[in-house]
Design an enzyme around this catalytic site. Structure first.
Site, mmCIF file in Angstrom:
data_model
loop_
_atom_site.group_PDB
_atom_site.id
_atom_site.type_symbol
_atom_site.label_atom_id
_atom_site.label_comp_id
_atom_site.label_asym_id
_atom_site.label_seq_id
_atom_site.Cartn_x
_atom_site.Cartn_y
_atom_site.Cartn_z
ATOM 1 N N SER A 138 -13.083 0.870 2.237
ATOM 2 C CA SER A 138 -11.986 0.052 2.736
ATOM 3 C C SER A 138 -12.201 -0.304 4.203
ATOM 4 O O SER A 138 -13.066 0.231 4.891
ATOM 5 C CB SER A 138 -10.655 0.790 2.574
ATOM 6 O OG SER A 138 -10.531 1.773 3.572
ATOM 7 N N HIS B 110 0.795 -1.222 0.000
ATOM 8 C CA HIS B 110 0.000 0.000 0.000
ATOM 9 C C HIS B 110 0.828 1.272 0.000
ATOM 10 O O HIS B 110 0.305 2.336 -0.331
ATOM 11 C CB HIS B 110 -0.920 0.022 1.220
ATOM 12 C CG HIS B 110 -2.252 -0.629 0.970
ATOM 13 N ND1 HIS B 110 -2.369 -1.926 0.533
ATOM 14 C CD2 HIS B 110 -3.520 -0.152 1.095
ATOM 15 C CE1 HIS B 110 -3.648 -2.228 0.419
ATOM 16 N NE2 HIS B 110 -4.360 -1.168 0.743
ATOM 17 N N ARG C 66 -12.621 0.087 -7.174
ATOM 18 C CA ARG C 66 -13.249 1.187 -6.438
ATOM 19 C C ARG C 66 -12.999 2.481 -7.181
ATOM 20 O O ARG C 66 -11.907 2.712 -7.676
ATOM 21 C CB ARG C 66 -12.654 1.235 -5.024
ATOM 22 C CG ARG C 66 -13.399 2.077 -4.029
ATOM 23 C CD ARG C 66 -12.905 1.776 -2.619
ATOM 24 N NE ARG C 66 -13.452 0.507 -2.132
ATOM 25 C CZ ARG C 66 -12.967 -0.147 -1.085
ATOM 26 N NH1 ARG C 66 -11.932 0.318 -0.445
ATOM 27 N NH2 ARG C 66 -13.534 -1.279 -0.701
#
Length: 1740
Positions: free
Chosen positions: A1629, A1093, A1434
């Protein structure tokens, strides 16, 4: 590789009996004769052990036996204790009578000002803090409007003076004290005449002799006196001395009439108007605070709201307000009267809003009475400044003020001004610059939100009435750069034609240049503008005037022109600055020129080929300045030169620049300067590559060595680079050296051998000798390696005992020992030199160590001897544990020769004797602990590596055991457990390996237990007596207590035992911090951290990854050390879960909302918050509300352009983003078999976007194929035996069923701004046009965790191949994010990556990247409307690039590829045609691609970091000064009281995802620091009050500010707050920061229409109250300024609503009901303060 413990012929119980010591222990060693002091090695079968353990290989940075010690840093004050806060006593006020109290009132006989006085003091600091906030830019102003506060500092810095100043006042004495006299009360006056007379007397009544003039003040003293006046004003006000405060304001205003030091006037204006602003604010706030009104229908008086109207103001307050204006009207002098009235202009809002206009017009007319033109323009500036703050829509006075200036400008040439300038010796050009701040401000106010016609009219008036350079300069400054740029030629003409009148035209050229740098003129105007301007600039004779212009215009040239023009400008600058060495006076401007060239020109080949660039650098003849310029060049080079280069132009230029920096270093150079220069030169060295021309590369390194010989860091880089060059050579020839390559690697070794001794640091020498020897050995350079190793050994005695690090002396022993450990591990593969004897290097090392002087009380020598025993055991094996390719080690040379074995035994005997002798020396009470630790260390080595079936060795081990626990210094229980663990592990591992299947190749000690799942299911099935869905089977098979667990879909809470935990690096930080705070020693279930990430996409995979490692080093180190401490694994991207950890029937939780990706393998993989992960890692059951089950029946078969992605896009269309909340989506039906395993993963992955708990598919042959392709055949074989367990029961019931026919399913594109807005591809173009969505696709992005399989990439590549065959490339930018290292390596090998790159694609790092906002995007500006198409999951507003105007669409990767080729959203590849390079039309065929690679997967680079066997000795370091990491403090327990009078922090309008609550992107770096990341709380949520982001009202102060700041203010004031939200609050999330942040900032409740599942759970975990409106319409009842009370919380009960009382600002009240879903355990979380607090309570 760790060598595991194995016992021969002894079971765990027998061993415990042997090592039990009766009666407090035995006297060690005396029963063992010295002749038996040798360690008989245990024979090992490494192949069998390796197969059994299946440990993953990993490149070692140091010896695996190296002890890791991490020091915890605790923050203390200088005295070693926490700082204590002190309380300052407030001084008592002096009693006095307010002069205003004597003034009569026509209302009730007393002055309204006195009536409204308050005892509450107003501190100076509070006004200073609010000075900036008082002048906020209004909503009625342009975004580009520069507020006054932004100009203040610049004015104060620019307009200074060395002249002496004077100040006249009655409020400052030499001692800075003032006597306060008491006025006698006058009789009440009644007539207007008396009132006026009385006012005049008061204003004139300064104390006798108190007025004084302070002369000969320096500027600093003058400013200090002004500040004292400001403080005196506030102090007087605090003491209710209103008249005194007014007098101070008047006297300050009078100072603005003083032009005796005219060059200081702009700064004086800033200082004085600051005081006037304070005065105006004090008057307004006092009137407002004391003006109360009674709302209609209410008898309760209230304070005026912020948006009050004059009708709401009581007459008494109005009278007081008028009294202030009457007093000011009594001021006799024009300037103070004007300024003081303007200062309180806002007070007209208490009287009549219509008076604003009249007052402002009157005041603008008053300015005409100010005779001095400079004083007049500043007065007009102040009026416009206050006017635009209090009445921004009133503009009628602005143009008249400007016209008055035009009319009076001729006064500048008048005698009065000229005489004044002559007296002060001020030249006209300098004088005219004093007008600029005021004139610029006035014109900016006029230009604000004005039409182009108005601006053009102003321009024409200026040209007609006052065609002066000064005015034109201000116009250019004030008008928007875009307005000026589009008329660039017109403005150059105006500059040429305007009257200079003392204002030099070069200032106009500078100002114009600044505008044209910010906004580019039309292309056809660029060259004419440059020619016109530069023609004038070239004629400037004064070097200062010239370089001032050149410094600005060089940026314009670099930005818009090429090499030729840049060279001409540089040449001209050299020409002007060389005569009389003028450059020496303008180094800063010349440096700026270089910086601006470098800012835009990143083609370094072009830069250094500019003929005059290096001669320009030569003008910096002052060494310090030249070095700074060189550093600037190198910083830009290392940042922007992304690819290695061998361009000789670049190399020669940079060698000169680096040599300049290097030669500047001397004995006086600071260490930081050396580090910076070394880093930059090292960066240059790394950027130079000659490809396969290794000899040329080595020659370059030789040249660098001779040029940069004084910097250790650079020499170390060179040595490392040469070693790397040697290894690259080995890689090219695959270890089979020819004579030429053998000579070359020897030359590399010689280079290193010569260079290492020249290093100043002996520690660096030691490490590099070892490293270079290892490299030499790998290249079969035996004699060279031998020399390196000998040098390594010889250097050890010369290592100093301590070295200076960051200014402190640090011991070197630990580093030396680490190097020795690494050397020992190397010695196993080093063959003996026939001429030097057996183990000559080891003997030489031991000889050195025997005589080495260790630190006092150190046992390190003996510990190393113990490690050598392990090495000797490994050397005694028939086949060594590891080898170097093409190098014959001693096992090949000696072949277990008895003589060699005897040598080993002899050496081990000597070492054991030395160790035992040392143990005897520790037989003192103060050394018992050391003795015990050493004895246990030797014991462990013997039982691990020795053959304890031999009686002497067993006896020795027994005695060592006794010695280890004799004095109680070792934990006997822990010792016994370690023996039991190791021995039982050895006895049972082979049996388990034969009968059980490990979770994965990384989890050889954890096995898939389908039998246990079936056992649980049998219990549950008997209770439920009904068929079960697949998801139920998996869930109920993992129930903690199947016999008593209450089971009801959508109602009960299940307590589950997940098989494992997966965390991504962003959420793992907080999870690990929480786990550490629990105090548990290690994780209870297999757990992994996946680093994906924190890698931001920008320039490409390799560079992005390197940058991420550098930026996030602190976080990665923390994750690595904490994972090692807690015995966890570290991986790269989360996609590895599907490739390695997911298996049919698994229950896996992960701290990423897209963990469900693993459902593609028939398991339940569920996204959770970090607190849930902590529970599971701590060994606690995981709690999940029993989900409902939505069945999706698939019929038909996927074909043509339709892909698995279209299935989930269609499901999202049907269910919407909240339709899956609280449910598992389970796919079934005949169509399932047409979906690949990774396609199922894609569908499950994006199930998170419909709010589903997770998604799953039944186990089938597609999954079996994938398992076998990923080397998990054993898992597939086992799953085949349990197919009934891994598929739903016949006739099972779903809560909802959706049916989708794959035969008729059309490809879909969903978006923008939400993933459930679905469009069949056939309708997308028309819809886009109707909705006015940007049709041009800026970027197409494929990959990430959603669609990044081999099949996805192959299908996309098939589209790309068709385009390439027609000569077509992507019209849009195109990026590819491989889902894992395995995918990246495989598609590189099989060619898909190259095909995608050939159409213009860029392969990014194997990470989340743009999918989560980690995208440093440069092709559009923030706020620019644009379209991107992705295959991600998303697409919320701003999700991918933080740009709310980006229209993001999600679809399949093959459709993204097709749309990127077309570049337009209205392209339908099923029907539309593309144009080939030859002009012909062609249509794309349907995509195709293999599901799995025919050659198998290429694993690529190994990114796995295995856990140590035992992390108990490790510590985790978190620096309290870190901005990235912060240890957590427990949240406060609930105090047992109701939550009363909570303020509403924000009432959110519409969608509020976790991205809105806690933004990602650049905020990801603070995921480990709760306080820092809390600064992003709700900053992108829409406030319903004003429909703005990050702007809410502080209900305590009435001011608007950012959401986090207001939350912190409430917390500091102990005011609880809540958030009001809409539907599906917290979707998106799994980030638990969205729950932690409101809790950290003092939030207590979140009240919404409905929640997303994960976020609701996260809020509960953190002790928040997640509540929903029983009646959703109640959402509209709550206003942003309400106070809410939650009552009856002491009786909080599952299923019982909470009562909420609402108090409105108008005094009315309402009561509503709020629902909650908390069970008994979750209510305990709330009461304890958090789930973690409750867990600790239970532990106690």
């Amino acid at each position: 590789m760790e060598i595991k413990l194995k016992f021969t012929g002894w079971g765990p119980l027998e061993l415990l009996k042997i090592f039990r010591v009766e009666g407090g222990g035995v006297e060690p060693l005396k029963f063992v004769p010295k002749s038996l002091f040798f360690m008989t090695p245990r024979q090992r079968n490494y192949l069998l052990e390796s197969q059994r353990e299946s440990l993953a290989s990993e490149e070692a940075a140091s010896h695996p036996l190296k002890a890791i010690t991490v020091t915890e840093i605790k923050s203390k004050d200088k005295k070693g204790s926490q700082a204590k806060s002190t309380k300052q006593n407030e001084s008592k006020k002096q009693e006095f009578i307010d002069p205003l109290s004597s003034i009569g009132s026509s209302l009730d006989g007393s002055d309204p000002l006195s009536m409204m006085s308050s005892p509450a003091p107003v501190s100076l600091s509070s006004y200073q803090k609010t000075r900036t906030s008082s002048l906020k830019v209004s909503d009625d102003l342009d975004d580009s409007f520069e507020p006054w506060d932004a100009k203040r500092a610049g004015i104060l810095a620019k307009y200074t003076t060395s002249e002496k100043l004077s100040i006249t006042t009655s409020f400052l004495s030499s001692a800075d004290k003032e006597k306060v006299s008491t006025m006698k009360a006058h009789a009440t006056t009644t007539t207007v005449t008396d009132k006026v007379k009385n006012r005049l007397e008061q204003l004139d009544d300064f104390e006798e002799g108190s007025v004084q003039e302070m002369l000969n003040l320096s500027q600093q003293d003058y400013v200090k006196r002004i500040e004292d006046l400001n403080q005196a004003l506030v102090t007087a006000w605090d003491q209710d001395q209103r008249v005194k405060a007014l007098k101070i304001a008047i006297q300050c205003s009078k100072l603005l009439a003083d032009l005796s030091v005219i060059q200081f006037y702009p700064s004086k204006f800033v200082l004085i108007t600051d005081i006037l602003d304070t005065f105006g604010r004090l008057v307004y706030n006092r009137l407002k605070d004391k003006a109360v009104y009674t709302p209609v229908g209410s008898g309760v008086p209230r304070k005026l709201p912020d948006n009050f109207t004059p009708e709401m103001v009581p007459e008494s307050a109005k009278e007081t307000c008028r009294n202030w204006f009457f007093k000011i009207a009594s001021i006799r002098e024009l300037i103070p009267r004007f300024y003081v009235e303007t200062a309180i202009l806002k007070c007209y809002s208490f009287l009549d809003l219509g008076e604003y206009n009249d007052a402002i017009k009157r005041l603008s007319t008053m300015c005409r009475g100010i005779g001095d033109p400079l004083g007049a323009i500043y007065a007009r500036a102040y009026l416009s400044r206050v006017g635009i703050m209090v009445a921004p829509k009133m503009r009628d006075h602005l143009l008249p003020c400007f016209e008055d200036f035009l009319t009076s400008y001729s006064q500048v040439q008048g005698d009065a001004v000229q005489n004044c300038l002559a007296m002060q010796k001020i030249e006209m050009p300098k004088y005219l610059t004093l007008f600029s701040p005021a004139l610029d401000w006035l014109l900016q106010c006029i230009a604000n939100k004005s039409s182009e016609n108005t601006l053009t009219e102003i321009l024409q008036k200026s040209k007609t009435h006052c065609n002066s350079a000064l005015l034109l300069n201000s116009i250019i400054s004030a008008f928007k750069p875009e307005y000026v740029a589009i008329r660039a030629v017109q403005f150059t003409d105006m500059i040429r034609e305007c009257e200079e009148t003392g204002f030099p035209k070069q200032y106009l050229h500078q100002t114009l240049g600044l505008c044209l740098v910010l906004a580019s003129p039309p292309e056809d105007q660029r060259l004419p503008v440059l020619n016109e301007v530069w023609k004038a600039v070239m004629k400037l004779k004064n070097p200062g005037d010239y370089i001032g212009c050149a410094e600005v215009w060089i940026e314009y040239v670099v930005k818009h022109f090429g090499k030729k023009e840049i060279n001409k400008v540089l040449q001209d600058i050299i020409k002007h600055m060389t005569p009389d060495r003028a450059f020496e006076d303008f180094y800063s401007q010349l440096q700026s020129v270089v910086s601006k060239v470098l800012a835009h020109l990143h083609d370094f080949s072009m830069l250094f080929s500019i003929e005059k660039f290096l001669p320009f650098i030569d003008m910096f003849q002052k060494d310090s300045v030249k070095v700074e310029v060189c550093k600037n060049i190198m910083e830009v080079f290392t940042k922007y030169q992304l690819e290695p280069t061998n361009d000789p132009v670049i190399i020669n230029a940079l060698m000169f620049i680096c040599k300049t920096m290097h030669d500047s270093v001397n004995a006086l150079t600071l260490d930081d300067e050396k580090k910076q220069i070394s880093t930059l030169i090292s960066g240059f060295v790394r950027k130079i590559s000659f490809g396969r021309d290794f000899e040329q590369q080595l020659s370059f390194f030789v040249e660098c060595r001779s040029s940069f010989s004084n910097l250790d860091t650079v020499l170390i880089q060179l040595i490392q680079s040469v070693n790397n060059l040697s290894m690259e050579t080995r890689k090219v020839v695959r270890g089979n050296h020819s004579k030429k390559t053998a000579n070359f690697v020897r030359a590399c070794a010689a280079y290193c051998f010569i260079t290492v001794p020249s290093l100043y640091s002996p520690m660096a020498q030691l490490q590099l000798y070892l490293l270079s020897g290892q490299v030499g050995l790998l290249n079969q350079c035996y004699s060279q390696a031998d020399a390196f190793f000998k040098a390594f050994i010889s250097l050890i005695p010369d290592i100093p005992k301590s070295v200076e690090v960051d200014g402190k002396m640090r011991p070197t022993e630990a580093t030396v020992v680490a190097c020795i450990y690494s050397f020992l591990s190397t010695l196993l593969v080093v063959p003996d030199n026939p001429d030097s004897g057996v183990l000559y290097l080891l003997r030489g090392l031991l000889n050195i160590l025997a005589n080495y002087t260790w630190e006092q009380h150190s046992d390190m020598k003996v510990i190393i001897y113990v490690r050598v025993l392990a090495l000797l055991s490994a050397m005694s094996q028939e086949h060594f544990l590891y080898h170097v390719d093409k190098v014959d080690s001693n096992d090949s040379m000696y072949g277990s020769d008895p003589k060699f074995i005897n040598e080993l035994k002899s050496m081990s005997s000597t070492l054991v004797e030395e160790i035992l002798n040392h143990l005897k020396t520790l037989a003192q009470p103060e050394t018992f602990k050391r003795q015990s630790q050493l004895a246990f260390e030797l014991f462990n080595t013997i039982v691990s590596h020795g053959d304890i079936s031999k009686q002497p060795l067993l006896a020795l081990a027994t005695n060592l055991w006794g010695l280890a626990q004799k004095h109680g210094a070792q934990d006997t229980k822990q010792m016994a457990l370690s023996v039991l663990f190791e021995s039982s592990k050895q006895f049972h591992s082979s049996k388990a390996a034969a009968s059980q299947v490990p979770f994965s190749k990384f989890d050889q000690n954890n096995f898939i237990d389908y039998d246990k799942y079936e056992y649980n299911l049998r219990i549950v099935r008997d209770r439920l007596n009904r068929p079960m869905t697949l998801s139920e089977k998996i869930l109920y098979g993992h129930i903690d207590d199947p016999k008593s667990q209450e089971i009801e879909r959508g109602v009960s809470y299940l307590k589950l035992r997940p098989d494992r935990v997966a965390m991504q690096d962003a959420t793992a930080q907080m999870a690990m911090l929480q786990f550490i705070s629990s105090g548990l020693p290690r994780v209870a279930v297999p757990s992994t951290i996946h680093c994906d990430h924190l890698i931001a996409a920008e320039t490409g995979g390799k560079e992005d990854l390197a940058r991420a490692k550098d930026i996030n080093k602190e976080v990665y180190d923390f994750l690595s050390s904490s994972a090692a401490k807690l015995v966890m694994c570290i991986h790269a991207i989360l996609q590895i879960v599907l490739e390695n950890y997911a298996f049919p029937g698994v229950l896996l939780i992960g701290t990423d909302s897209h963990t469900p990706n693993g459902g593609g393998l028939g398991g339940l993989c569920i996204g959770v918050g970090g607190a849930d992960a902590v529970d599971v890692m701590a060994g606690l059951p995981w709690e999940l509300k029993c989900p409902k089950v939505i069945g999706v029946k698939l019929t038909g078969k996927l074909s043509s352009w339709t892909s698995p992605k279209d299935v989930i896009l269609k499901v999202a269309d049907i269910l919407t983003v909240k339709g899956g909340t609280g449910a598992i989506v389970e796919y079934f039906g005949p169509g399932v078999d047409s979906v690949s395993c990774t396609g199922m993963g894609t569908i499950c992955n994006m199930g998170a976007e419909i709010g589903a708990t997770t998604s799953c598919f039944p186990y089938n042959n597609r999954m079996e194929d994938y398992l076998r392709a990923t080397n998990r055949s054993a898992v597939a074989d086992l799953a085949n035996k349990y197919r009934g367990l891994l598929s739903p029961d016949v006739n099972c019931k779903y809560d909802q069923v959706i049916e989708i026919d794959l035969n008729t399913l059309e490809p879909h594109v969903n978006g923008p701004f939400t993933p459930d807005l679905a469009h069949p591809i056939s309708k997308l173009g028309q819809t886009a046009k109707e909705k006015d969505w940007p049709l041009e696709i800026k970027v197409g992005l494929i990959g990430s965790c959603t669609n990044s399989s081999y099949e996805d990439m192959s299908r996309s590549a098939s589209i790309a191949r068709q385009a390439l065959s027609k000569g077509v490339k992507a019209k849009s930018k195109f990026t590819i994010t491989p889902g894992s290292e395995q995918i990246r390596a495989t598609i590189e090998r099989d060619g898909q990556a190259k095909v995608l790159e050939d159409i213009g694609g860029m392969v990014l790092a194997n990470a989340c990247g743009p999918c989560i906002g980690q995208w440093n995007r440069h092709d559009v500006k923030k706020g620019e409307k644009n379209t991107i198409v992705t295959s991600y999951n998303r697409n919320f507003t701003g999700r991918n690039d933080a740009n709310p105007a980006t229209h993001a669409f999600v679809t399949s990767p093959e459709l993204v590829t097709a749309l990127a080729l077309a570049g337009s959203l209205d392209f339908n590849p099923l029907s539309d045609h593309l144009t080939a390079s030859d002009g012909s039309k062609f249509k794309l065929d349907s995509p195709y691609g293999d599901e799995l690679p025919a050659k198998g997967f290429d694993p690529g680079q190994d990114t796995y970091q295995p856990p140590p066997g035992d992390g108990s000795s490790l510590n985790v370091n978190v620096d309290p000064e870190s901005t990235r990491l912060q240890l957590l403090s427990p949240f406060a327990k609930w105090n047992g009281k109701d939550l009363e009078d909570m303020v509403v922090l924000i009432k959110v309008k519409g969608k509020c995802t976790t991205d809105h609550i806690s933004a990602a992107g650049p905020w990801l770096k603070y995921r480990g620091h709760l306080d820092n990341i809390s600064n992003n709380l709700l900053i992108t949520a829409i406030n319903i009050e004003n429909e703005e982001m990050n702007k809410v009202k502080n209900q305590l102060t009435g001011e608007y500010s950012e959401v986090p700041k207001v939350a912190r203010a409430y917390k500091a004031s102990n005011v609880p707050w809540c958030v009001i939200g809409d539907d599906n609050y917290g979707e998106g999330s799994s980030r638990e920061h969205a729950a932690l942040e409101p809790r950290h900032l003092g939030g207590r409740a979140i009240i919404v229409k409905s929640f997303a599942r994960i976020h609701e759970t996260n809020l509960k975990k953190q002790g928040m109250l997640p509540l929903t409106f029983a009646d959703p319409a109640d959402y509209d009842k709550i206003r942003p300024d309400d106070r809410l009370s939650l009552v009856g919380l002491s009786n909080l009960t599952p299923g019982v609503p909470v009562t909420c009382k609402i108090k409105h600002q108008d005094g009315s009240e309402e009561t509503i009901k709020l629902n909650h879903t908390m069970n008994e355990g979750q209510i305990e979380w709330f009461q304890a303060g958090s789930a973690l607090n409750r867990m600790k309570e239970l532990q106690r």
